[in-house]
Motif scaffolding. Sequence first.
Motif, PDB file in Angstrom:
ATOM      1  N   ARG A 361       0.856  -1.182   0.000  1.00  0.00           N
ATOM      2  CA  ARG A 361       0.000   0.000   0.000  1.00  0.00           C
ATOM      3  C   ARG A 361       0.893   1.233   0.000  1.00  0.00           C
ATOM      4  NH1 ARG A 361      -3.850   1.147   5.104  1.00  0.00           N
ATOM      5  NH2 ARG A 361      -1.797   1.445   6.087  1.00  0.00           N
ATOM      6  N   GLU A 366      -4.763   3.655  -0.180  1.00  0.00           N
ATOM      7  CA  GLU A 366      -5.880   2.808   0.229  1.00  0.00           C
ATOM      8  C   GLU A 366      -5.478   1.343   0.125  1.00  0.00           C
ATOM      9  OE1 GLU A 366      -8.568   4.122   1.423  1.00  0.00           O
ATOM     10  OE2 GLU A 366      -8.143   6.220   0.891  1.00  0.00           O
ATOM     11  N   THR A 368      -6.919  -0.746  -1.528  1.00  0.00           N
ATOM     12  CA  THR A 368      -7.060  -1.158  -2.927  1.00  0.00           C
ATOM     13  C   THR A 368      -5.739  -1.069  -3.684  1.00  0.00           C
ATOM     14  OG1 THR A 368      -7.798   1.101  -3.430  1.00  0.00           O
ATOM     15  CG2 THR A 368      -9.518  -0.556  -3.052  1.00  0.00           C
TER      16      THR A 368
END
Length: 420
Positions: A361, A366, A368
């Motif tokens: 990350r 995030e 994601t």
Amino acid sequence: MIKNISSLILFFVCSVLFSQDRIVYDLKVEGNKKTKASFIRKIAKTRKGEVLDSLKLEADISKLKRLPGISHAYYHVFHAKENLYDVYYYVEENFTVIPEVNLWTARNQDVAYRLALYDFNFLGRNIAFGGFYENNVFNSYGINFQAPYLFSNKAGLALHHENIVRKEPLFLDTGTANYRYSNRSIEGLFLYEFNFRNSIQIGGSYFNEEYLYLDGATSEDIPEFLNLNKWLFKFIYNYNNLDYFYQYVSGIKNSFNFQFVTSNNEFQQDFFIFWNNFDFFKRVGDKGNWANRFRVGIASNDDSPFAPFSVDNNLNIRGVGNIIDRGTAMLVLNTEFRYTLYEKNWFVLQGNAFIDAGTWRNPGGELTDFFNSVNARVYPGVGLRFIHKNIFNAVFRIDYGYGITKDSSNGIVFGIGQYF
């Protein structure tokens, strides 16, 4: 028929009433030269004068085989007299005064190395004591002392002092900056073993960090010099259910590490970091060993170039290079198949094929980000292991990793000990 049943019941009752427990008359240790017999008796569950228990015997042998000073162990039980029995623990010792050489490729193809000397069975009591010298552009050193059974068969102490100085990259919006990073620390940990499989380490350290700009990109938001004093609290929980047979390992192991860092400065806030390693090993046939490590880590998600998790071939992805990126969370899987190519007496030549894969990350990003191909690294590769069966951790490894993801590199990593 009734008479036979009555006789059987009577025999059973008499057996229960008059039977005697088998008692340990003496616990003897054979085969040890450096390891103190008194130390082995100290950490053993089997005790003189107690009831003979096969489960305790098996647990003791498994524990002995995990000690750095012992390569293999087994037991025999002999009848002494009446209901008393002698227990013999036979051990094959490791040589434990170990020099260590680690070599890896740094950024810009610089070669970094670490030289160390440790005694992993200091005073014959499973105490690890020694130090290292490292050159990673700059010079570093460390002194380490760890005695897991210093106070009792469950409690011990670890003390560490390190002065680490390295050239490290910081990844700014404007490009990559190179800093001289130094970390001078002193750490103390209390070690406690609940039982054969579960143990903890609790303690902390005081350290000083210094960042000095060398070259590369600059940013108005990032100072060119920082000097920070910090306190770190550490908690580690280990579960260990591994079984060793010389170079082969089977079972599972899990290590959870939590740290909280506090500092009184305007530039960096207090932050936490934790990571968890789950290891799984399985014997495959007579010569194969499948080894796996899955690591997950999360830290405070500050949008800062000083993110704690790095992408580094010496730590997690073989062949990727020395600190090529940083993040505030990570997922890393290392899996490899080890196969004994040749074995004779004390020497083993082992080959391995591996895949190292990870994703990170971005600082301030995030979760994601894990699924963004830009943050992913996949490196298959092959390697060799040169193993001495009777010297602790005497595994000289050579690995070559080749990146198959976008903008990947490749490289060779040398080291002492298995990669994980």
